[in-house]
Scaffold this active site. Structure first.
Site, PDB file in Angstrom:
ATOM      1  N   ASN A   1       1.416   3.022  -2.587  1.00 57.65           N
ATOM      2  CA  ASN A   1       0.683   3.974  -3.446  1.00 57.65           C
ATOM      3  C   ASN A   1      -0.503   4.575  -2.705  1.00 57.65           C
ATOM      4  O   ASN A   1      -0.792   5.762  -2.851  1.00 57.65           O
ATOM      5  CB  ASN A   1       0.256   3.314  -4.757  1.00 57.65           C
TER       6      ASN A   1
ATOM      7  N   HIS B   1       0.483   0.704 -13.431  1.00 58.64           N
ATOM      8  CA  HIS B   1       1.265  -0.460 -13.860  1.00 58.64           C
ATOM      9  C   HIS B   1       2.745  -0.060 -13.937  1.00 58.64           C
ATOM     10  O   HIS B   1       3.075   0.968 -14.540  1.00 58.64           O
ATOM     11  CB  HIS B   1       0.771  -0.944 -15.229  1.00 58.64           C
TER      12      HIS B   1
ATOM     13  N   GLY C   1       0.789  -1.233   0.000  1.00 60.29           N
ATOM     14  CA  GLY C   1       0.000   0.000   0.000  1.00 60.29           C
ATOM     15  C   GLY C   1       0.818   1.277   0.000  1.00 60.29           C
ATOM     16  O   GLY C   1       0.348   2.318   0.475  1.00 60.29           O
TER      17      GLY C   1
HETATM   18  C1  GRF Z   1       3.087  -1.085  -7.682  1.00 61.61           C
HETATM   19  O1  GRF Z   1       4.356  -1.282  -8.256  1.00 61.61           O
HETATM   20  C2  GRF Z   1       2.044  -1.023  -8.762  1.00 61.61           C
HETATM   21  O2  GRF Z   1       2.502  -0.484  -9.953  1.00 61.61           O
HETATM   22  C3  GRF Z   1       1.730  -2.475  -8.968  1.00 61.61           C
HETATM   23  O3  GRF Z   1       1.778  -3.034  -7.680  1.00 61.61           O
HETATM   24  C4  GRF Z   1       2.654  -2.279  -6.863  1.00 61.61           C
HETATM   25  C5  GRF Z   1       1.906  -1.877  -5.621  1.00 61.61           C
HETATM   26  O4  GRF Z   1       2.709  -1.412  -4.601  1.00 61.61           O
HETATM   27  N1  GRF Z   1       0.463  -2.620  -9.644  1.00 61.61           N
HETATM   28  P1  GRF Z   1       2.072  -0.829  -3.283  1.00 61.61           P
HETATM   29  O5  GRF Z   1       1.178  -1.907  -2.661  1.00 61.61           O
HETATM   30  O6  GRF Z   1       1.305   0.413  -3.614  1.00 61.61           O
HETATM   31  O7  GRF Z   1       3.230  -0.552  -2.372  1.00 61.61           O
END
Ligand code: GRF
Length: 201
Positions: A14, A109, A12
């Site tokens: 992001n 992505h 998480g």
């Molecule tokens: C990110 O690299 C995103 O691009 C991919 O999964 C990862 C998620 O990371 N779809 P996080 O859970 O937000 O740390």
């Protein structure tokens, strides 16, 4: 001001970048619900720490993936969500979710689509030996990793980069790009033309 629902499966970071952008006042949005496909995802802790309601599903809930998405769509609607933000959500979204939020589900992505689709994009790009990769934010549709592209940002793979340093570079770009794109959505600046392509004004 848009109301977001975030779907995740893992750490998480992001989600955290989105929460930090809200806190910093650079994103005119709110996160109304965080849905995890796994009960042990660290992203759920981040949501709880921010006082955001959560819905945690289990592997078992996806025995019927369409029913799982009906459940998720209902919860997102009840929470008043406008846009669904996939942030490391390791499940495909199915018809009930796509129908409940048409052109309103975004995904990030870690590669320059259409190159390196799938769950191991950073490692695949590194192993291939490309010199340039990056990050894509796109709308989700029934075609995995193939929805209309909203924004992309490049990351150069330099001599001396390892998979670990490349991952760090990609993630730090993600954490800037995703809140920026969500702010474009919040400002109503993203539209989809008859040709199916995204225009930003
Ligand atoms: C990110 O690299 C995103 O691009 C991919 O999964 C990862 C998620 O990371 N779809 P996080 O859970 O937000 O740390």
């Amino acid at each position: 001001m848009i109301r977001l629902g975030v779907l995740l499966s893992g750490s998480g970071t992001n989600l955290q970048a989105i929460l930090d952008a809200l806190e910093a006042g650079v994103l005119d949005a709110s996160v109304e619900l965080v849905v995890s496909s796994r009960p042990d995802a660290y992203g759920l802790k981040r949501a709880e720490a921010a006082g955001i309601p959560t819905l945690a599903l289990t592997r078992k809930s996806y025995d019927d993936p369409v029913a799982a998405d009906e459940h998720i769509a209902r919860a997102l609607k009840q929470a008043g969500v406008d846009y669904v933000v996939m942030a490391g959500y390791m499940r495909r979204v199915r018809a009930p979710l796509l129908a409940a939020f048409p052109q309103r589900i975004v995904n990030i992505h870690p590669a320059l689509l259409p190159s390196f689709v799938g769950a191991h994009a950073i490692a695949d790009a590194f192993a291939y030996g490309v010199k340039l990769t990056g990050v894509t934010v796109h709308l989700a549709n029934e075609d995995y990793d193939k929805g209309p592209i909203i924004a992309q940002r490049a990351v150069v793979i330099e001599e001396g980069d390892t998979l670990e340093t490349l991952e760090q570079k990609i993630h730090s770009i993600e954490h800037v790009l995703y809140p920026e794109v969500l702010q474009l959505l919040a400002q109503g600046r993203v539209s989809i033309g008859n040709d199916g392509r995204v225009a930003i004004r």
